[in-house]
Structures are given as C-alpha cells and as structure tokens.
Enzyme design. Sequence first.
Site, PDB file in Angstrom:
ATOM      1  N   GLY A   1       0.778  -1.243   0.000  1.00 37.96           N
ATOM      2  CA  GLY A   1       0.000   0.000   0.000  1.00 37.96           C
ATOM      3  C   GLY A   1       0.803   1.283   0.000  1.00 37.96           C
ATOM      4  O   GLY A   1       0.269   2.344   0.322  1.00 37.96           O
ATOM      5  N   SER A   2       2.087   1.210  -0.389  1.00 36.19           N
ATOM      6  CA  SER A   2       2.862   2.461  -0.359  1.00 36.19           C
ATOM      7  C   SER A   2       2.364   3.454  -1.413  1.00 36.19           C
ATOM      8  O   SER A   2       2.413   4.669  -1.196  1.00 36.19           O
ATOM      9  CB  SER A   2       4.356   2.187  -0.532  1.00 36.19           C
ATOM     10  OG  SER A   2       4.652   1.781  -1.842  1.00 36.19           O
ATOM     11  N   ASN A   3       1.852   2.954  -2.533  1.00 41.02           N
ATOM     12  CA  ASN A   3       1.283   3.882  -3.534  1.00 41.02           C
ATOM     13  C   ASN A   3      -0.032   4.484  -3.044  1.00 41.02           C
ATOM     14  O   ASN A   3      -0.320   5.650  -3.320  1.00 41.02           O
ATOM     15  CB  ASN A   3       1.099   3.182  -4.883  1.00 41.02           C
ATOM     16  CG  ASN A   3       2.391   3.147  -5.670  1.00 41.02           C
ATOM     17  OD1 ASN A   3       2.837   4.162  -6.200  1.00 41.02           O
ATOM     18  ND2 ASN A   3       3.032   1.990  -5.724  1.00 41.02           N
TER      19      ASN A   3
ATOM     20  N   LEU B   1      -3.213  -7.279  -8.016  1.00 39.12           N
ATOM     21  CA  LEU B   1      -2.618  -8.360  -8.806  1.00 39.12           C
ATOM     22  C   LEU B   1      -3.590  -9.109  -9.721  1.00 39.12           C
ATOM     23  O   LEU B   1      -3.171  -9.953 -10.505  1.00 39.12           O
ATOM     24  CB  LEU B   1      -1.938  -9.363  -7.868  1.00 39.12           C
ATOM     25  CG  LEU B   1      -0.747  -8.806  -7.081  1.00 39.12           C
ATOM     26  CD1 LEU B   1      -0.205  -9.853  -6.119  1.00 39.12           C
ATOM     27  CD2 LEU B   1       0.354  -8.319  -8.014  1.00 39.12           C
ATOM     28  N   LYS B   2      -4.878  -8.800  -9.629  1.00 40.95           N
ATOM     29  CA  LYS B   2      -5.852  -9.550 -10.443  1.00 40.95           C
ATOM     30  C   LYS B   2      -6.262  -8.759 -11.681  1.00 40.95           C
ATOM     31  O   LYS B   2      -6.159  -7.527 -11.702  1.00 40.95           O
ATOM     32  CB  LYS B   2      -7.111  -9.817  -9.603  1.00 40.95           C
ATOM     33  CG  LYS B   2      -6.857 -10.684  -8.398  1.00 40.95           C
ATOM     34  CD  LYS B   2      -6.934 -12.139  -8.782  1.00 40.95           C
ATOM     35  CE  LYS B   2      -6.817 -13.035  -7.590  1.00 40.95           C
ATOM     36  NZ  LYS B   2      -5.792 -13.908  -7.445  1.00 40.95           N
ATOM     37  N   LEU B   3      -6.780  -9.499 -12.682  1.00 42.33           N
ATOM     38  CA  LEU B   3      -7.339  -8.814 -13.854  1.00 42.33           C
ATOM     39  C   LEU B   3      -8.679  -8.197 -13.456  1.00 42.33           C
ATOM     40  O   LEU B   3      -9.374  -8.699 -12.577  1.00 42.33           O
ATOM     41  CB  LEU B   3      -7.564  -9.809 -14.992  1.00 42.33           C
ATOM     42  CG  LEU B   3      -6.338 -10.223 -15.795  1.00 42.33           C
ATOM     43  CD1 LEU B   3      -6.723 -11.280 -16.833  1.00 42.33           C
ATOM     44  CD2 LEU B   3      -5.666  -9.030 -16.479  1.00 42.33           C
TER      45      LEU B   3
ATOM     46  N   ASN C   1      -3.481   1.974 -13.963  1.00 37.48           N
ATOM     47  CA  ASN C   1      -2.604   1.090 -13.191  1.00 37.48           C
ATOM     48  C   ASN C   1      -1.199   1.688 -13.140  1.00 37.48           C
ATOM     49  O   ASN C   1      -0.774   2.364 -14.074  1.00 37.48           O
ATOM     50  CB  ASN C   1      -2.537  -0.285 -13.875  1.00 37.48           C
ATOM     51  CG  ASN C   1      -1.633  -1.262 -13.150  1.00 37.48           C
ATOM     52  OD1 ASN C   1      -1.713  -1.421 -11.940  1.00 37.48           O
ATOM     53  ND2 ASN C   1      -0.748  -1.923 -13.904  1.00 37.48           N
TER      54      ASN C   1
ATOM     55  N   HIS D   1       2.725   0.569 -13.017  1.00 35.15           N
ATOM     56  CA  HIS D   1       3.584  -0.594 -13.253  1.00 35.15           C
ATOM     57  C   HIS D   1       5.039  -0.187 -12.998  1.00 35.15           C
ATOM     58  O   HIS D   1       5.476   0.863 -13.466  1.00 35.15           O
ATOM     59  CB  HIS D   1       3.416  -1.090 -14.698  1.00 35.15           C
ATOM     60  CG  HIS D   1       4.218  -2.328 -14.973  1.00 35.15           C
ATOM     61  ND1 HIS D   1       3.836  -3.572 -14.526  1.00 35.15           N
ATOM     62  CD2 HIS D   1       5.410  -2.504 -15.620  1.00 35.15           C
ATOM     63  CE1 HIS D   1       4.739  -4.468 -14.887  1.00 35.15           C
ATOM     64  NE2 HIS D   1       5.707  -3.844 -15.552  1.00 35.15           N
TER      65      HIS D   1
ATOM     66  N   ASP E   1      -1.014  -5.137 -18.363  1.00 39.96           N
ATOM     67  CA  ASP E   1      -0.003  -4.129 -18.730  1.00 39.96           C
ATOM     68  C   ASP E   1       0.023  -3.713 -20.192  1.00 39.96           C
ATOM     69  O   ASP E   1       1.073  -3.278 -20.690  1.00 39.96           O
ATOM     70  CB  ASP E   1       1.405  -4.638 -18.328  1.00 39.96           C
ATOM     71  CG  ASP E   1       1.485  -5.004 -16.859  1.00 39.96           C
ATOM     72  OD1 ASP E   1       0.854  -4.318 -16.041  1.00 39.96           O
ATOM     73  OD2 ASP E   1       2.174  -5.989 -16.536  1.00 39.96           O
TER      74      ASP E   1
END
Length: 203
Positions: free
Chosen positions: A11-13, A85-87, A102, A104, A145
């Site tokens: 959760g740093s973002n 991490l999920k679609l 997102n 990346h 991505d």
Amino acid sequence: MNLAVFVSGRGSNLKAILDYPGLDKLVSVVAVISDKFDCAAFSIAKEKNIATFTTGKAEGKLSEVELLNLLTDLKVDLIVLAGYLKLIPAILLEQYAQKIINIHPALLPSFGGKGMYGMNVHKAVFDSSAQVSGATVHFVDNTYDTGKIIAQKSVDISDVVAPEEIAERVLTVEHKILPEVIKAFAEGRIQIELSRVYIKKKS
Ligand code: GRF
C-alpha cells in the site's frame, strides 16, 4: 472526483496518493478494495477511516456485480490499481472505459505481462542489463499491462548491483507519477487524441 483504489499488498502507492500535497482538495478516496481479506494497505485505509472491501469468488467476498454496484453507489469516477494483482472483470472495464489506471514498476511495453509483478519485474530488468528503468501509469484493459500509456518516468540504474536497488529507485518515482496523473485526471487534463494520450498543461 471520487477514487476507488485497488490493492493487494503493502500500500505504499495508496499512501503516496493520500499524502500527496493538495490532492485531497481535488479527490476523495472513497473505497480501498482488495482481493485479500487483509493486507497492509487495509491498515493504511483504516487509519484514514476509508472503507475497505474484498472481491473474489469465495464466501464473504464481493462478486463482480456486487463490486460494480458498490462503485456505482459510491459514485466512483476513477479506479486506481495500486499494486492490485488480479485482472479487472469485463463488466467493470465496460462501465469504466478509460477510467481505470494502473501503476507498473517498469518502462512498458517492456517488462510487463502475466507474472511480471513485484520483484519479478526488477529481477528481469536487472538480468537484462537495462541501464534505465522507471514507472509507467497506463489505462487498464483486459490483459496485463497492455493499455495505453499515460505517463512514464525513467531512472538511471547503470550503477546498481542488485534488483532491490532498482525497486527502491523505481518506487520513489512511482510515488510521484501516480498522484500527478490522478491530479491531472481531476483537473480534466488527460486527453486521448487518435492513438495517443496527452496530459495537457494547466492553462
Ligand atoms: C508497485 O511497485 C506497483 O508498481 C506494482 O505493485 C507495487 C505495489 O506496491 N503494481 P505498493 O503496494 O503500492 O507499496
């Protein structure tokens, strides 16, 4: 503008978004959503009294339709994937076309795709002997991505001796560009013209 932030881990973002100077005047994080019942990011959300929810197929998790209804009820304008991490399910992609972004931890379109998350990315970058890495904010589509790139910032990694050093340098940049892109969204400065995305300067 109302944000839902999707997370799977640290959760740093999420924290960078919540702490970015002045951003709280433009956006409210109304929900933090995870595929996990608990993760470190949830503690950050709870400290700020932000509601947390879990999605998935198991008992006690929100189904795709329930998730969409929740986002609609909360009047979410933008979905931010910050280490999720999920679609994203098709019904959300339809309803939130060009409203899901997102972050990346590499310079897409290199070093992305299935399995390219966390340290896997930085190890691949390290092993390739790439001399620069960086962070990418992009729109989300139905594969990992591949959505259109909104913003990128590079970092020099020519002197690193371990993938962890790349991770550290890239993370610093992530914490800047993600809030900056969210701010630009809130200010209506993200524009798509033909095949490219532009962040317009403030007039
Ligand atoms: C970040 O490196 C992000 O780019 C990637 O997953 C990591 C999440 O870190 N998608 P955090 O949970 O925000 O600390």
